[in-house]
Enzyme design. Structure first.
Site, mmCIF file in Angstrom:
data_model
loop_
_atom_site.group_PDB
_atom_site.id
_atom_site.type_symbol
_atom_site.label_atom_id
_atom_site.label_comp_id
_atom_site.label_asym_id
_atom_site.label_seq_id
_atom_site.Cartn_x
_atom_site.Cartn_y
_atom_site.Cartn_z
ATOM 1 N N ARG A 1 34.520 44.898 45.713
ATOM 2 C CA ARG A 1 34.204 44.749 44.289
ATOM 3 C C ARG A 1 33.171 45.761 43.805
ATOM 4 N NH1 ARG A 1 38.584 42.190 42.556
ATOM 5 N NH2 ARG A 1 38.839 40.118 43.472
ATOM 6 N N GLU B 1 41.912 38.385 47.590
ATOM 7 C CA GLU B 1 42.738 38.096 46.414
ATOM 8 C C GLU B 1 43.984 37.375 46.895
ATOM 9 O OE1 GLU B 1 43.468 41.428 43.873
ATOM 10 O OE2 GLU B 1 41.430 41.350 43.058
ATOM 11 N N ASP C 1 50.648 46.261 42.210
ATOM 12 C CA ASP C 1 49.929 44.992 42.098
ATOM 13 C C ASP C 1 49.641 44.714 40.630
ATOM 14 O OD1 ASP C 1 48.828 42.727 43.340
ATOM 15 O OD2 ASP C 1 46.812 43.523 43.093
ATOM 16 N N ASP D 1 45.297 40.955 48.751
ATOM 17 C CA ASP D 1 44.943 42.314 48.348
ATOM 18 C C ASP D 1 43.416 42.453 48.454
ATOM 19 O OD1 ASP D 1 45.595 44.899 47.467
ATOM 20 O OD2 ASP D 1 45.121 44.385 45.403
ATOM 21 N N GLU E 1 35.098 35.045 41.803
ATOM 22 C CA GLU E 1 35.167 33.936 40.855
ATOM 23 C C GLU E 1 34.506 32.672 41.411
ATOM 24 O OE1 GLU E 1 39.285 33.748 38.876
ATOM 25 O OE2 GLU E 1 39.595 34.868 40.733
ATOM 26 N N GLU F 1 47.473 36.060 46.523
ATOM 27 C CA GLU F 1 48.557 36.482 45.646
ATOM 28 C C GLU F 1 49.916 36.086 46.206
ATOM 29 O OE1 GLU F 1 48.339 40.526 44.393
ATOM 30 O OE2 GLU F 1 46.154 40.625 44.515
ATOM 31 N N THR G 1 46.100 45.983 52.392
ATOM 32 C CA THR G 1 46.747 44.852 51.730
ATOM 33 C C THR G 1 47.533 44.117 52.793
ATOM 34 O OG1 THR G 1 46.933 46.037 49.625
ATOM 35 C CG2 THR G 1 48.364 44.129 49.943
ATOM 36 N N LYS H 1 40.590 49.193 46.665
ATOM 37 C CA LYS H 1 41.778 48.398 46.967
ATOM 38 C C LYS H 1 42.623 48.995 48.100
ATOM 39 C CE LYS H 1 41.757 45.447 43.355
ATOM 40 N NZ LYS H 1 41.923 43.988 43.429
ATOM 41 N N HIS I 1 42.163 34.354 36.013
ATOM 42 C CA HIS I 1 41.492 35.378 36.817
ATOM 43 C C HIS I 1 41.052 36.556 35.955
ATOM 44 C CE1 HIS I 1 40.576 38.157 40.050
ATOM 45 N NE2 HIS I 1 41.444 39.012 39.552
ATOM 46 N N GLN J 1 35.020 48.996 43.427
ATOM 47 C CA GLN J 1 35.936 48.838 42.305
ATOM 48 C C GLN J 1 35.214 48.960 40.962
ATOM 49 O OE1 GLN J 1 37.840 45.002 42.238
ATOM 50 N NE2 GLN J 1 39.034 45.424 40.391
#
Length: 399
Positions: free
Chosen positions: A221, A183, A110, A217, A344, A185, A241, A237, A117, A224
């Site tokens: 947070r 996420e 990834d 994904d 975000e 993607e 996925t 993570k 971002h 992480q």
């Protein structure tokens, strides 16, 4: 034009023809192609056993000539009424089949390719420091993920547990993540491998990459933020996925190719795409939370292209394998309504999203459902669909 009665505005027209794996009552998993509201059973239509293996891997390994030959054959079958009698019996309504993971994922990488971002997440994870790390404008940053937890759209998202430590806490605690995120993607599926020790150049994307899918994904947070220094993402993570069930052939996105954003620093030769036809892609994603549209991330704003990602991934001699998956990282644009993650969109919880009925969300709660879709310009003049990737959050399970 096709002799098929395609639904108006379908994103699965003859200029798309995405591949997937399906099963139906009385049949084992097999390869199919989405056309309108139906799936064409390739094992039955072609008589080729490569489509009875239960994944796309064996077909993808045959390479670009085989991909092009089958696409030309399918286009002829679906546009020439003379073939209707042969093809129509092998079309099944999508509503009557089950879609499965389309590929056996060999390796998963990834990337972190959206500048918008990266800057926003840098402000959240590294307050008081420059939002971009010193290397970000010079190379596509990425991490190796867990191929065994890549799953097809619709797989339940079980809330992961792990260590987390808030800045004000004296010590870490253990428990379910309190900051479960999405996420949005775009993923790229490798069809043809490469030799160990031999890098793939910028011009090699179409020789190795079979097609494109959507990726979510999922990210914890708080896990992480505590674990990622100094080696990067791990348990925050690796729990899941999700990928879309359809893989759109790379050639179907030819009309979507656009230049990437301007580079701010000179790139080393193996990443410098100024003398090649660049691989920016005009794909528009949409993120929905419990059915409500919350974001429309533009993939065209992604700083590092798939060709650059592949070149960097292999420049040290790392070999590609059929079924490798590499993803763009979260796709975000410069505007508030173009962010591809909740961290975000909610400014890390400082400005929660307000949903209909007065509900608010900073991060995902149990029972929430996320749906990511995407479209791109098609070679026929309309828009093609990349399908969807969905997931519903379930409560953490006891250890």
């Amino acid at each position: 034009m096709s002799w098929l009665d395609l639904p108006p505005g379908t994103g699965f027209g003859v200029d798309n023809l995405p591949y997937g794996v399906f099963s139906a009552p009385g049949t084992a998993r097999r390869t199919g192609v989405a056309v309108g509201d139906a799936v064409l059973d390739l094992a039955a239509a072609t008589g080729d056993d490569v489509h009875t293996t239960g994944s796309l891997n064996a077909f993808m390994a045959r390479g670009p000539r085989a991909w092009a030959a089958l696409r030309a054959q399918l286009t002829g079958w679906l546009t020439d009424p003379a073939h209707r009698g042969r093809v129509e019996p092998h079309l099944r309504p999508l509503s009557e089949v089950v879609l499965h993971l389309p590929v056996e994922v060999a390796d998963y990488v990834d990337f972190y390719s959206s500048r918008h971002h990266a800057e926003e997440l840098g402000r959240v994870l590294r307050p008081g420091t420059p939002p971009l790390t010193p290397n970000w404008l010079h190379l596509p940053i990425g991490y190796h993920g867990r191929a065994g937890t890549v799953a097809v759209s619709g797989t339940p998202v079980v809330r992961p547990s792990g260590q987390r430590k808030a800045p004000a806490d004296d010590a870490p605690t253990f428990g379910p993540t309190q900051r479960l995120d999405v996420e949005a993607e775009v993923g790229f599926v490798v069809g043809v491998g490469s030799d160990l020790g031999t890098p793939v150049p910028l011009t090699g994307l179409a020789e190795h990459v079979f097609g494109v899918c959507l990726v979510n994904d999922w990210s914890a947070r708080d896990l992480q933020a505590w674990e990622y220094v100094p080696l990067g993402p791990f348990l925050g993570k690796s729990f899941l996925t999700s990928v879309s069930p359809w893989v759109v052939p790379l050639v179907a996105l030819e009309a979507a190719r656009v230049p990437p954003p301007a580079r701010e620093v000179p790139l080393l030769p193996y990443l410098d795409d100024t003398l090649t036809e660049p691989w920016g892609l005009d794909i528009t994603l949409e993120v929905r939370l419990d059915g409500e549209l919350v974001s429309r991330p533009p993939f065209a704003s992604t700083y590092w292209t798939a060709a650059q990602q592949l070149a960097h991934l292999t420049v040290n001699g790392a070999a590609l394998r059929t079924g490798d998956l590499f993803a763009s990282g979260t796709v975000s644009g410069p505007e508030d309504g173009q962010r591809g993650s909740l961290v975000e969109l909610s400014r890390a919880g400082e400005r929660p999203l307000v949903l209909p009925g007065g509900r608010t969300r900073s991060f995902l709660e149990d029972g929430d459902e996320v749906r990511i879709t995407a479209t791109a310009p098609g070679t026929g003049g309309g828009r093609i669909s990349l399908g969807e990737v969905t997931g519903r959050v379930e409560a953490a399970r006891a250890s």
